[in-house]
Design a protein around this motif. Structure first.
Motif, short mmCIF file in Angstrom:
data_model
loop_
_atom_site.label_atom_id
_atom_site.label_comp_id
_atom_site.label_asym_id
_atom_site.label_seq_id
_atom_site.Cartn_x
_atom_site.Cartn_y
_atom_site.Cartn_z
N LEU A 227 1.15 -11.60 16.99
CA LEU A 227 1.68 -11.82 15.59
C LEU A 227 2.92 -11.03 15.51
CD1 LEU A 227 0.49 -12.72 12.70
CD2 LEU A 227 -0.12 -10.37 12.57
N ASN A 228 3.76 -11.36 14.54
CA ASN A 228 4.96 -10.74 14.02
C ASN A 228 4.76 -9.36 13.68
OD1 ASN A 228 7.59 -10.03 13.00
ND2 ASN A 228 7.36 -11.65 11.54
N HIS A 229 5.42 -8.40 14.08
CA HIS A 229 5.10 -7.35 14.03
C HIS A 229 5.44 -6.71 12.26
CE1 HIS A 229 4.36 -5.29 17.80
NE2 HIS A 229 5.07 -6.50 18.17
N VAL A 230 6.29 -7.20 12.04
CA VAL A 230 6.76 -7.06 10.54
C VAL A 230 5.53 -7.14 9.33
CG1 VAL A 230 8.36 -7.54 8.44
CG2 VAL A 230 9.40 -7.25 10.99
N ASP A 231 4.71 -8.34 9.81
CA ASP A 231 3.68 -8.75 8.87
C ASP A 231 2.56 -7.72 8.91
OD1 ASP A 231 5.10 -10.86 7.81
OD2 ASP A 231 4.13 -12.21 9.37
N TYR A 232 2.40 -7.31 10.10
CA TYR A 232 1.25 -6.26 10.55
C TYR A 232 1.73 -4.88 9.83
CZ TYR A 232 -3.04 -4.69 12.77
OH TYR A 232 -4.12 -3.86 13.00
N ASP A 233 2.91 -4.57 10.15
CA ASP A 233 3.32 -3.29 9.84
C ASP A 233 3.39 -3.19 8.11
OD1 ASP A 233 3.79 -2.20 12.23
OD2 ASP A 233 5.99 -2.82 12.09
N VAL A 234 3.54 -4.28 7.68
CA VAL A 234 3.41 -4.37 5.87
C VAL A 234 1.98 -4.00 5.41
CG1 VAL A 234 3.60 -5.60 4.04
CG2 VAL A 234 5.56 -5.57 5.53
N LEU A 235 1.09 -4.53 6.36
CA LEU A 235 -0.53 -4.43 6.00
C LEU A 235 -0.68 -2.99 6.35
CD1 LEU A 235 -2.90 -6.05 5.57
CD2 LEU A 235 -3.29 -6.24 7.85
N LYS A 236 -0.10 -2.43 7.46
CA LYS A 236 -0.68 -1.01 7.62
C LYS A 236 0.02 0.04 6.79
CE LYS A 236 1.12 0.92 11.38
NZ LYS A 236 1.62 1.24 12.49
N ASN A 237 1.33 -0.21 6.32
CA ASN A 237 1.77 0.59 5.37
C ASN A 237 1.34 0.41 4.00
OD1 ASN A 237 3.71 1.62 7.42
ND2 ASN A 237 5.34 -0.04 6.61
N ASP A 238 0.87 -0.80 3.61
CA ASP A 238 0.44 -0.87 2.35
C ASP A 238 -1.21 -0.27 2.31
OD1 ASP A 238 2.08 -2.14 0.98
OD2 ASP A 238 1.34 -4.19 1.24
N ALA A 239 -1.79 -0.16 3.29
CA ALA A 239 -3.19 0.46 3.60
C ALA A 239 -2.84 2.09 3.48
CB ALA A 239 -3.80 0.30 4.83
N LEU A 240 -1.89 2.64 4.12
CA LEU A 240 -1.60 3.96 3.83
C LEU A 240 -1.18 4.39 2.46
CD1 LEU A 240 0.49 4.41 7.21
CD2 LEU A 240 -1.64 5.46 6.75
N LYS A 241 -0.49 3.64 1.89
CA LYS A 241 0.03 3.92 0.36
C LYS A 241 -1.36 3.81 -0.38
CE LYS A 241 3.27 0.63 0.15
NZ LYS A 241 4.23 -0.21 -0.58
N LEU A 242 -2.15 2.69 -0.06
CA LEU A 242 -3.46 2.89 -0.75
C LEU A 242 -4.34 4.16 -0.92
CD1 LEU A 242 -5.65 0.85 -2.28
CD2 LEU A 242 -6.32 0.53 -0.25
N SER A 243 -4.27 4.58 0.31
CA SER A 243 -5.19 5.92 0.44
C SER A 243 -4.48 7.17 -0.36
CB SER A 243 -5.40 6.37 1.95
OG SER A 243 -4.17 6.50 2.54
N LEU A 244 -3.02 7.06 -0.22
CA LEU A 244 -2.45 7.98 -1.12
C LEU A 244 -2.48 7.88 -2.54
CD1 LEU A 244 0.81 8.33 1.02
CD2 LEU A 244 -1.01 10.14 0.94
N TYR A 245 -2.47 6.52 -3.03
CA TYR A 245 -2.72 6.50 -4.45
C TYR A 245 -3.99 6.73 -4.96
CZ TYR A 245 1.90 3.94 -4.42
OH TYR A 245 3.11 3.79 -4.39
N ILE A 246 -5.02 6.45 -4.14
CA ILE A 246 -6.26 6.83 -4.43
C ILE A 246 -6.55 8.51 -4.57
CG2 ILE A 246 -8.68 6.78 -3.70
CD1 ILE A 246 -8.29 4.07 -2.57
N ARG A 247 -5.96 9.12 -3.67
CA ARG A 247 -6.04 10.57 -3.61
C ARG A 247 -5.37 11.05 -4.62
NH1 ARG A 247 -9.77 13.45 -2.47
NH2 ARG A 247 -10.26 12.48 -0.54
N GLY A 248 -4.19 10.40 -5.16
CA GLY A 248 -3.47 10.74 -6.13
C GLY A 248 -4.03 10.51 -7.66
#
Length: 126
Positions: free
Chosen positions: A73-94
Motif C-alpha cells: 500500500l501507499n505509505h501516506v494512506d496507512y500513515d494517515v490511518l495510524k495518525n488518526d488512531a493516535l489522535k483518537l486515543s488522545l481525544y478520548i483521554r482528554g
C-alpha cells in the motif's frame, strides 16, 4: 523452454502472493472497522475508559499489522490511518467527545476507503 517455465512459475507466485496480501489487508480493514464500531458504542454509552482501552488496542493492531500495508500500500494512506488512531486515543483521554467522534469517523472512513480501493473492479483498474 526453461525460461518460459521460470517466467510462468514467477507469474503464478506473484498472483498467489497478491491474492494473499489483498485478503490479509481487507481482513485488517474489516477488523479496524469493527473496533471503530466498538469504540463508538462505548463513547455513546459514556464509557470513556473502555473506549480508551479499545482505541489503544486499535493502535496496537494497526502497528502490529503494518508489514502487509508496508509492502502492498501507499505509505501516506496507512500513515494517515495510524495518525488518526493516535489522535483518537488522545481525544478520548482528554474527554473531548466531539473530536473523538469526528476522528473515529475519519478512521472508519479511511479504513473503508482503503478496503474499497483493494476490491478489483473497473473503477479501480482504470
Amino acid at each position: 523452454m526453461k525460461n518460459t517455465i521460470i517466467s510462468i512459475g514467477l507469474f503464478i507466485a506473484l498472483v498467489i502472493g497478491l491474492f494473499f496480501l489483498n485478503n490479509k489487508f481487507v481482513d485488517l480493514c474489516n477488523e479496524i472497522i469493527v473496533k471503530c464500531n466498538l469504540i463508538e458504542e462505548a463513547l455513546n454509552n459514556y464509557d470513556e475508559d473502555k473506549a480508551y482501552e479499545d482505541a489503544v488496542a486499535l493502535i496496537e493492531l494497526i502497528i502490529e499489522e503494518a508489514d502487509v500495508p508496508a509492502i502492498y500500500l501507499n505509505h501516506v494512506d496507512y500513515d494517515v490511518l495510524k495518525n488518526d488512531a493516535l489522535k483518537l486515543s488522545l481525544y478520548i483521554r482528554g474527554d473531548d467527545r466531539a473530536e473523538s467522534l469526528a476522528t473515529l469517523h475519519a478512521v472508519r472512513s479511511a479504513a473503508e476507503h482503503l478496503r474499497d480501493l483493494q476490491m478489483p473492479n473497473i473503477k479501480n483498474l482504470l
